[in-house]
Design a protein around this motif. Structure first.
Motif, short mmCIF file in Angstrom:
data_model
loop_
_atom_site.label_atom_id
_atom_site.label_comp_id
_atom_site.label_asym_id
_atom_site.label_seq_id
_atom_site.Cartn_x
_atom_site.Cartn_y
_atom_site.Cartn_z
N ALA A 166 3.44 2.90 -7.84
CA ALA A 166 2.10 2.42 -8.20
C ALA A 166 1.05 3.51 -7.97
O ALA A 166 0.13 3.67 -8.77
CB ALA A 166 1.74 1.16 -7.41
N HIS A 167 1.22 4.29 -6.90
CA HIS A 167 0.27 5.40 -6.66
C HIS A 167 0.38 6.44 -7.77
O HIS A 167 -0.64 6.94 -8.27
CB HIS A 167 0.52 6.05 -5.30
CG HIS A 167 -0.07 5.29 -4.16
ND1 HIS A 167 -1.42 5.26 -3.90
CD2 HIS A 167 0.52 4.53 -3.20
CE1 HIS A 167 -1.65 4.52 -2.84
NE2 HIS A 167 -0.49 4.05 -2.39
N GLN B 202 -3.06 12.55 -2.88
CA GLN B 202 -3.12 12.72 -1.42
C GLN B 202 -2.41 11.57 -0.70
O GLN B 202 -1.70 11.79 0.28
CB GLN B 202 -4.58 12.82 -0.96
CG GLN B 202 -5.27 14.08 -1.42
CD GLN B 202 -6.78 14.03 -1.21
OE1 GLN B 202 -7.32 13.08 -0.66
NE2 GLN B 202 -7.47 15.08 -1.67
N ASP B 203 -2.58 10.35 -1.21
CA ASP B 203 -1.86 9.21 -0.63
C ASP B 203 -0.35 9.42 -0.73
O ASP B 203 0.39 9.13 0.21
CB ASP B 203 -2.23 7.91 -1.35
CG ASP B 203 -3.64 7.43 -1.04
OD1 ASP B 203 -4.19 7.82 0.02
OD2 ASP B 203 -4.19 6.66 -1.85
N LEU B 204 0.10 9.94 -1.87
CA LEU B 204 1.54 10.18 -2.04
C LEU B 204 2.05 11.23 -1.07
O LEU B 204 3.15 11.10 -0.52
CB LEU B 204 1.85 10.59 -3.48
CG LEU B 204 1.91 9.43 -4.48
CD1 LEU B 204 1.94 9.95 -5.91
CD2 LEU B 204 3.12 8.55 -4.19
N ALA B 205 1.26 12.27 -0.84
CA ALA B 205 1.68 13.31 0.13
C ALA B 205 1.86 12.68 1.51
O ALA B 205 2.83 12.97 2.22
CB ALA B 205 0.65 14.43 0.18
N ARG B 206 0.95 11.80 1.86
CA ARG B 206 1.04 11.12 3.16
C ARG B 206 2.24 10.16 3.21
O ARG B 206 3.02 10.17 4.15
CB ARG B 206 -0.27 10.36 3.42
CG ARG B 206 -0.31 9.61 4.75
CD ARG B 206 -1.58 8.77 4.92
NE ARG B 206 -1.99 8.00 3.75
CZ ARG B 206 -1.41 6.86 3.35
NH1 ARG B 206 -0.40 6.37 4.02
NH2 ARG B 206 -1.86 6.22 2.29
N PRO C 178 0.80 -1.23 0.00
CA PRO C 178 0.00 0.00 0.00
C PRO C 178 0.84 1.29 0.00
O PRO C 178 0.31 2.35 -0.31
CB PRO C 178 -0.82 -0.11 1.29
CG PRO C 178 -0.80 -1.56 1.65
CD PRO C 178 0.49 -2.09 1.14
N GLN C 179 2.11 1.18 0.30
CA GLN C 179 2.99 2.36 0.33
C GLN C 179 3.80 2.51 -0.97
O GLN C 179 4.71 3.33 -1.03
CB GLN C 179 3.97 2.24 1.51
CG GLN C 179 3.31 1.99 2.86
CD GLN C 179 2.38 3.10 3.27
OE1 GLN C 179 2.76 4.27 3.25
NE2 GLN C 179 1.16 2.76 3.64
N GLU D 14 9.55 12.66 -5.95
CA GLU D 14 9.42 12.62 -7.41
C GLU D 14 8.03 12.14 -7.86
O GLU D 14 7.43 12.72 -8.78
CB GLU D 14 10.49 11.69 -7.99
CG GLU D 14 10.44 11.55 -9.49
CD GLU D 14 11.49 10.59 -10.03
OE1 GLU D 14 11.44 10.32 -11.24
OE2 GLU D 14 12.34 10.10 -9.26
N GLU D 15 7.52 11.11 -7.22
CA GLU D 15 6.22 10.56 -7.62
C GLU D 15 5.09 11.56 -7.40
O GLU D 15 4.20 11.69 -8.25
CB GLU D 15 5.95 9.26 -6.85
CG GLU D 15 6.89 8.13 -7.17
CD GLU D 15 8.22 8.18 -6.40
OE1 GLU D 15 9.05 7.29 -6.63
OE2 GLU D 15 8.42 9.10 -5.58
N TYR D 16 5.14 12.28 -6.28
CA TYR D 16 4.13 13.30 -6.00
C TYR D 16 4.22 14.41 -7.05
O TYR D 16 3.20 14.81 -7.63
CB TYR D 16 4.30 13.90 -4.60
CG TYR D 16 3.25 14.95 -4.31
CD1 TYR D 16 2.07 14.62 -3.66
CD2 TYR D 16 3.43 16.28 -4.72
CE1 TYR D 16 1.09 15.58 -3.42
CE2 TYR D 16 2.45 17.23 -4.50
CZ TYR D 16 1.30 16.88 -3.85
OH TYR D 16 0.32 17.83 -3.62
#
Length: 152
Positions: free
Chosen positions: A101-102, A123-127, A96-97, A135-137
């Motif tokens: 993938a996010h 939002q998941d990436l920010a968390r 999940p982290q 980079e992903e965010y």
């Protein structure tokens, strides 16, 4: 006597052949992942899919393999978003982290014209990242901004 000589010749011939027969060892998961990544860099989606499908078959709990396999389905000339979503969701269920993938499922949601779903993964990436600088965010935020600009 001739029969014994014939048997001896056959046995010697068979053993010589066996010595010359190369042993083929299948590539490891790590090697197949490496080959798939190289194919992805070249845009060789079919080759990457072949290697990644074999990894997923052999190691079904490999989140990275599911993520990259989903990526290849999304990036091919005619995207297969259903298959992409299937593998992104498996990757996220396994890990999940998983930042990649996010990011990538968020981009897939933009392709499917579902920006609200992409926003959730942002939002998941920010968390997960603990900030808005990983980079992903940054990549998903840019894609979302471009989508919103093109689709006011």
């Amino acid at each position: 006597m001739r029969y014994a000589a014939l048997v001896l010749v056959c046995l010697l011939g068979a053993s010589a052949y066996a010595v010359d027969t190369p042993t083929v060892t299948p590539p490891t998961v790590s090697e197949r992942m490496g080959t798939a990544r190289q194919a992805i860099e070249r845009g060789g989606w079919s080759r990457a899919q072949y290697d990644l499908q074999s990894v997923v078959r052999d190691v079904p709990d490999n989140a990275d393999a599911h993520n990259l396999l989903a990526y290849t389905y999304r990036k091919q000339e005619k995207p297969d978003l259903a298959k992409a979503f299937e593998h992104y969701k498996v990757a996220l269920k396994l890990d999940p982290q998983h930042k990649g993938a996010h990011e990538y499922i968020g981009e897939a949601y933009l392709m499917a014209k579902q920006p609200a779903q992409a926003e959730k993964h942002l939002q998941d990436l920010a968390r997960i990242c603990g900030n808005t600088h990983c980079e992903e965010y940054v990549d998903l935020a840019k894609a979302l901004a471009a989508y919103k600009k093109a689709n006011p």
